[in-house]
Design an enzyme around this catalytic site. Structure first.
Site, PDB file in Angstrom:
ATOM      1  CB  SER A 186      -0.968  -0.002   1.184  1.00 42.24           C
ATOM      2  OG  SER A 186      -0.266  -0.229   2.387  1.00 42.24           O
ATOM      3  CG  HIS A 214      -4.136  -1.130  -1.795  1.00 44.40           C
ATOM      4  ND1 HIS A 214      -4.733   0.104  -1.915  1.00 44.40           N
ATOM      5  CD2 HIS A 214      -3.866  -1.290  -0.471  1.00 44.40           C
ATOM      6  CE1 HIS A 214      -4.801   0.678  -0.729  1.00 44.40           C
ATOM      7  NE2 HIS A 214      -4.278  -0.140   0.167  1.00 44.40           N
ATOM      8  CE  LYS A 246      -7.498  -0.642   1.280  1.00 43.02           C
ATOM      9  NZ  LYS A 246      -7.838   0.420   2.214  1.00 43.02           N
TER      10      LYS A 246
HETATM   11  C1  LIG Z   1      -3.316  -4.037   2.595  1.00 43.79           C
HETATM   12  C2  LIG Z   1      -4.525  -3.721   3.428  1.00 43.79           C
HETATM   13  N1  LIG Z   1      -5.121  -4.709   4.120  1.00 43.79           N
HETATM   14  C3  LIG Z   1      -6.205  -4.490   4.872  1.00 43.79           C
HETATM   15  C4  LIG Z   1      -6.759  -3.232   4.984  1.00 43.79           C
HETATM   16  C5  LIG Z   1      -7.948  -3.027   5.854  1.00 43.79           C
HETATM   17  O1  LIG Z   1      -9.096  -2.992   5.092  1.00 43.79           O
HETATM   18  P1  LIG Z   1     -10.442  -2.332   5.653  1.00 43.79           P
HETATM   19  O2  LIG Z   1     -10.408  -0.886   5.315  1.00 43.79           O
HETATM   20  O3  LIG Z   1     -11.523  -3.054   4.958  1.00 43.79           O
HETATM   21  O4  LIG Z   1     -10.445  -2.573   7.133  1.00 43.79           O
HETATM   22  C6  LIG Z   1      -6.179  -2.173   4.282  1.00 43.79           C
HETATM   23  C7  LIG Z   1      -6.754  -0.825   4.395  1.00 43.79           C
HETATM   24  O5  LIG Z   1      -6.082   0.158   4.563  1.00 43.79           O
HETATM   25  C8  LIG Z   1      -5.032  -2.417   3.478  1.00 43.79           C
HETATM   26  O6  LIG Z   1      -4.444  -1.431   2.801  1.00 43.79           O
END
Ligand SMILES: Cc1ncc(COP(=O)(O)O)c(C=O)c1O
Length: 398
Positions: A186, A214, A246
């Site tokens: 990310s 992502h 997302k």
């Molecule tokens: C790689 C990754 N995993 C998990 C999440 C968490 O997702 P959620 O927003 O659905 O809690 C995010 C969100 O920022 C993320 O970037």
């Protein structure tokens, strides 16, 4: 002297302010779309996760409104008690079909999927092998588990293999091994070598778990994600985790894999079992978002067209975009204060892009992180590029 039990609250906050590490949030006062109102100002949004523009899609909104009419605003309970809606099952069927997999399970958020499932997959007597740049929700899931942990260097297959070879010598032998990685990282936008990771997993009898938060809507056929991108099977990647927050433009987490995985996760994830179920509106919106993705794959193409155009332009200007391979395009400037100034000056000019600083990224690699959007026009991109150039020159970044 009598101790003040909460004095640390202010002390710690003041320390954060001193170090410039406190969160100063801007306020979004419109839908998240290319042009938004933020802190009372019309700006071009360059830092939302709404890759495909589904947050504000008329069909997605209509589905949410109709669900409220029929079911009200809440499901009234946890799914495990009395809040298990037909809509939840419909979404799970729809998602599994979209992912071309036997089964999907929906969680309240992506964070809760990682935190609820990882510590159930492995425990005492097991090993978790995790990429050093994995998302915080994976890190917390790993911490909740009682398994041994090994961290491999970012996307470094040799280091991963070294750890797996050493694990074979462990006495007593590990009961289970879980390799866990982000699909798209990310902060940098690079893609995990999931095909090679899956090969190593198969060689060593390890489970493979990918967090594709992502990669969904971005990679693979019609945005089906990283497993589709590498053309892997559910026997090679055992857990494909994702989020509806997302590219799908809504909220909610999910996992996809075998029927066995579905039943296991359903019965064992504490976050799933012990927290209220996804609201009717969110669930219906997620179903509609998948339908739009199926019907309008051109959104994914437009996202990539925009990504290529923007990335080429900023690189030609001399900006450092690191090793991105996706619509997450970091512009690395170095020091925390410079990244914040870059972001502030851009905002004054009508471009909203968020600074990412230490400790979110290593010291000396502070950046603004641009995220592309399928709904941006060429004019929007040129507006962003012109202003990045002007501010980049003003601040001596380029
Ligand atoms: C790689 C990754 N995993 C998990 C999440 C968490 O997702 P959620 O927003 O659905 O809690 C995010 C969100 O920022 C993320 O970037």
């Amino acid at each position: 002297m009598k101790r003040n039990p909460t004095a640390f609250l202010r002390e710690e906050y003041e320390k954060l302010v001193e170090e410039g590490l406190d969160w100063r949030l801007k306020v979004l006062q419109s839908a998240s779309q290319p042009w938004c109102i933020v802190d009372g100002k019309k700006v071009l949004m360059l830092c939302s996760n709404n890759y495909l523009g589904l947050c504000n899609h008329p069909e997605v909104k209509r589905a949410a409104m109709e669900a409220i009419e029929k079911y009200g605003v809440g499901a009234g309970s946890d799914r495990s008690i009395a809040g298990n809606l037909d809509l939840h099952h419909e979404l799970e069927r729809k998602l599994a079909e979209f992912k071309r997999a036997p089964a999907s399970l929906v969680y309240q958020t992506g964070f809760m999927a990682n935190e609820g499932l990882i510590p159930q997959l492995v425990g005492r007597g097991d090993l978790i092998v995790s990429d050093e740049l994995n998302h915080g929700s994976i890190i917390d899931g790993v911490r909740l588990s009682r398994a041994d942990r090994a961290i491999y260097k970012h996307c470094d297959l040799e280091d991963l293999e070294r750890i797996l070879n050493e694990a074979e010598k462990h006495d007593p032998p590990y009961r289970r091994i879980l390799i866990v990685t982000d699909g798209v990282f990310s902060m940098d936008g690079d893609i995990a070598p999931l095909d090679k990771i899956a090969e190593l997993g198969a060689e060593h009898g390890a489970m493979v778990y990918v967090d594709d938060a992502h990669g969904e809507g971005v990679l693979g056929e019609g945005g089906r994600g990283i497993v589709s991108h590498f053309n892997l099977s559910r026997d090679e990647v055992h857990v494909e985790m994702g989020t509806f927050s997302k590219a799908y433009g809504v909220i909610g987490g999910h996992i996809t894999g075998s029927e066995d995985l579905y039943r296991f996760a359903y019965n064992r994830s504490r976050t799933w079992l012990l927290s209220a179920s996804n609201s009717p509106a969110d669930t219906a919106a997620c179903i509609a978002a998948i339908e739009v993705m199926e019907r309008e794959p051109q959104r994914v193409q437009k996202l990539w067209d925009n990504t290529k155009y923007f990335k080429k332009a900023v690189e030609e200007l001399g900006f450092n975009t690191g090793k991105t391979q996706t619509p997450i395009i970091p512009i690395i400037v170095g020091e925390n204060l410079l990244a914040k100034r870059f972001s502030d000056e851009l905002f004054k000019r009508g471009v909203f892009v968020f600074p990412i600083t230490y400790p979110m990224v290593p010291r000396g690699t502070a950046r603004v992180r641009v995220q592309m959007n399928a709904e941006m026009s060429r004019e929007d991109l040129d507006f962003a590029i012109e202003n990045l150039e002007a501010v980049g020159k003003e601040l001596g970044i380029i």
